[in-house]
Design a protein around this motif. Structure first.
Motif, short mmCIF file in Angstrom:
data_model
loop_
_atom_site.label_atom_id
_atom_site.label_comp_id
_atom_site.label_asym_id
_atom_site.label_seq_id
_atom_site.Cartn_x
_atom_site.Cartn_y
_atom_site.Cartn_z
N GLY A 23 5.75 5.70 7.58
CA GLY A 23 4.70 4.76 7.21
C GLY A 23 5.24 3.39 6.87
N GLY A 24 4.63 2.76 5.87
CA GLY A 24 5.02 1.40 5.50
C GLY A 24 6.34 1.30 4.78
N ILE A 25 6.83 2.43 4.22
CA ILE A 25 8.15 2.49 3.61
C ILE A 25 8.91 3.64 4.25
N ARG A 26 10.09 3.34 4.77
CA ARG A 26 10.89 4.34 5.47
C ARG A 26 12.32 4.33 4.94
N LEU A 27 13.04 5.38 5.22
CA LEU A 27 14.41 5.54 4.76
C LEU A 27 15.39 5.04 5.80
N SER A 28 16.33 4.20 5.38
CA SER A 28 17.43 3.80 6.26
C SER A 28 18.38 4.98 6.38
N GLN A 29 18.53 5.50 7.57
CA GLN A 29 19.30 6.72 7.76
C GLN A 29 20.79 6.51 7.53
N ALA B 157 0.82 -1.21 0.00
CA ALA B 157 0.00 0.00 0.00
C ALA B 157 0.86 1.26 0.00
N ALA B 158 1.95 1.24 0.76
CA ALA B 158 2.84 2.41 0.82
C ALA B 158 3.54 2.64 -0.52
N ALA B 159 3.90 1.57 -1.21
CA ALA B 159 4.59 1.70 -2.50
C ALA B 159 3.68 2.33 -3.55
N LYS B 160 2.39 2.03 -3.49
CA LYS B 160 1.45 2.54 -4.50
C LYS B 160 1.32 4.05 -4.49
N VAL B 161 1.61 4.68 -3.37
CA VAL B 161 1.44 6.13 -3.27
C VAL B 161 2.76 6.89 -3.37
N LEU B 162 3.85 6.19 -3.69
CA LEU B 162 5.12 6.89 -3.88
C LEU B 162 5.00 7.80 -5.11
N PRO B 163 5.60 8.99 -5.06
CA PRO B 163 5.47 9.96 -6.16
C PRO B 163 6.41 9.65 -7.32
N VAL B 164 6.24 8.50 -7.94
CA VAL B 164 7.10 8.10 -9.05
C VAL B 164 6.33 7.10 -9.90
N GLY B 165 6.59 7.08 -11.21
CA GLY B 165 5.91 6.13 -12.09
C GLY B 165 6.51 4.76 -12.02
N THR B 166 7.84 4.68 -12.18
CA THR B 166 8.53 3.39 -12.14
C THR B 166 9.73 3.47 -11.21
N ALA B 167 9.96 2.43 -10.44
CA ALA B 167 11.09 2.42 -9.51
C ALA B 167 11.34 0.99 -9.03
N SER C 19 0.17 -13.22 6.11
CA SER C 19 0.52 -11.86 5.72
C SER C 19 0.94 -11.08 6.95
N ALA C 20 2.04 -10.36 6.84
CA ALA C 20 2.59 -9.62 7.98
C ALA C 20 2.24 -8.14 7.84
N GLU C 21 1.08 -7.75 8.36
CA GLU C 21 0.66 -6.36 8.25
C GLU C 21 1.56 -5.43 9.05
N GLU C 22 2.17 -5.93 10.13
CA GLU C 22 3.02 -5.07 10.95
C GLU C 22 4.41 -4.85 10.35
N ALA C 23 4.76 -5.60 9.30
CA ALA C 23 6.07 -5.44 8.67
C ALA C 23 6.12 -4.16 7.85
N ILE C 24 7.24 -3.45 7.96
CA ILE C 24 7.49 -2.27 7.14
C ILE C 24 8.72 -2.50 6.31
#
Length: 353
Positions: free
Chosen positions: A184-190, A101-111, A143-148
């Protein structure tokens, strides 16, 4: 934990001038002028793997990140369609609904994003056992809903293959796509700007698994070529379960009997009696009961009460070192490895111990 300071000198790509770039009215393209070619989107990319070292490197050539303890994944986004591919090439999209779900809303067409699926504990640390339990165990289908998803590289972006770009340039583009404050469901590794030994010391102090060091100027290369290095606070590797000694512990398991590989053969490396919870022991006992056999796959000495298993289960084991006779010191069970994803068994060297 060491935190990355705000950037003062580093700037995103294509922003090297102080005056902001502004776009003008788009003009009709001259048909005689060649169009910028696009790279075909790879169906799958073999991951770059970190080479284990006993101590971290140092110097400006290296950048550092926390080592995450989960499942290595690549997230493929193609105009709203998401595929989540494991290290072994399996499509696990359905098993990570939050990441999808988090990937679908990323502001990019292909990645294509490279990173790790994790479950975080109350302190924000990745917990491998919790992730495995969320997925239903070694071969579970839950399915692991708690996994990010913690993203640490960007391999394909808006029609262009980025693997030949240097690490630092790929990092700039990744930071533009996923802001540091994303939670959210996708985060940046600092990325951590500090010298290697200090980063490792801070990671170990906070109970983390270790750190990853990456060469700034290197492209992305599949395999374990040394462009990325991992240094662990606590050693953790895969070992074959030869059997178990019955006891009063969870699942009736007193102690697991472990083996490593040495010169192509299994060698007994001692027992593991801690780390099991009621839930993980139930999952493990279910798997072990399916593969009971009459003889051990390697010599373990005189253990008359042991229940022997076919040598097919690979356990993730944390340990503090080795004894002089090549046995694990202070070993603790973490979970079962998936044979298709990370089923490597520790290789003993002749000088081990």
């Amino acid at each position: 934990m060491v935190k990355r300071p705000s950037k003062s000198s580093s700037k995103p790509l294509l922003r090297e001038v102080e005056t902001p770039l502004k776009g003008s009215r788009r003009r009709r393209r001259n048909p005689e002028q060649p169009a910028l070619p696009f790279d075909p989107m790879p169906d799958r990319i073999e991951p770059c793997l970190a080479l284990l070292k006993p101590a971290p490197p140092n110097g400006h050539d290296w950048i550092f990140e926390i080592k995450w303890d989960g499942y290595r994944l690549s997230v493929h986004l193609d105009h709203g369609t998401v595929r989540i591919i494991t290290r072994g090439g399996h499509d696990w999209t359905h098993r990570f609904p939050t990441i999808q779900a988090a990937a679908k809303v990323l502001p990019v067409g292909t990645a294509i994003l490279d990173g790790e699926a994790v479950v975080l504990d109350a302190m924000g640390r990745s917990d491998f056992s919790a992730l495995q339990q969320a997925l239903g165990g070694r071969i579970g289908k839950r399915s692991a809903e708690e996994a990010i998803f913690v993203a640490f590289d960007l391999l394909y972006f808006d029609g262009h293959d980025l693997r030949n770009l240097e690490q630092e340039s790929r990092r700039h583009l990744l930071e533009d796509l996923i802001p540091a404050e994303a939670d959210g469901g996708i985060r940046l590794s600092q990325e951590i700007e500090c010298d290697g030994p200090a980063v490792l010391a801070a990671a170990c102090e906070h109970g983390l698994e270790g750190i990853i060091a990456k060469r700034r100027a290197e492209p992305y290369r599949s395999g374990r070529g040394g462009e990325w290095i991992k240094v662990k606070c606590i050693q953790s590797d895969g070992f074959i379960i030869l059997g178990f000694e019955p006891g009063s512990g969870y699942g009736g398991i007193g102690r697991l009997l472990m083996a490593a590989m040495k010169e192509g053969k299994l060698q007994y490396v001692g027992g593991v009696g801690t780390g099991l919870s009621s839930r993980s022991a139930a999952i493990l006992r279910t798997e072990m009961d399916k593969i009971v056999t009459t003889k051990p796959a390697a010599s373990t000495g005189r253990k008359r009460e042991a229940v022997w298993l076919k040598p097919v289960l690979v356990a993730e084991v944390e340990y503090r070192g080795w004894t002089g006779d090549q046995k694990l010191r202070h070993a603790s069970y973490k979970g079962l490895r998936d044979p298709d994803e990370n089923g490597e068994v520790f290789q003993l060297r002749g000088d081990r111990g």
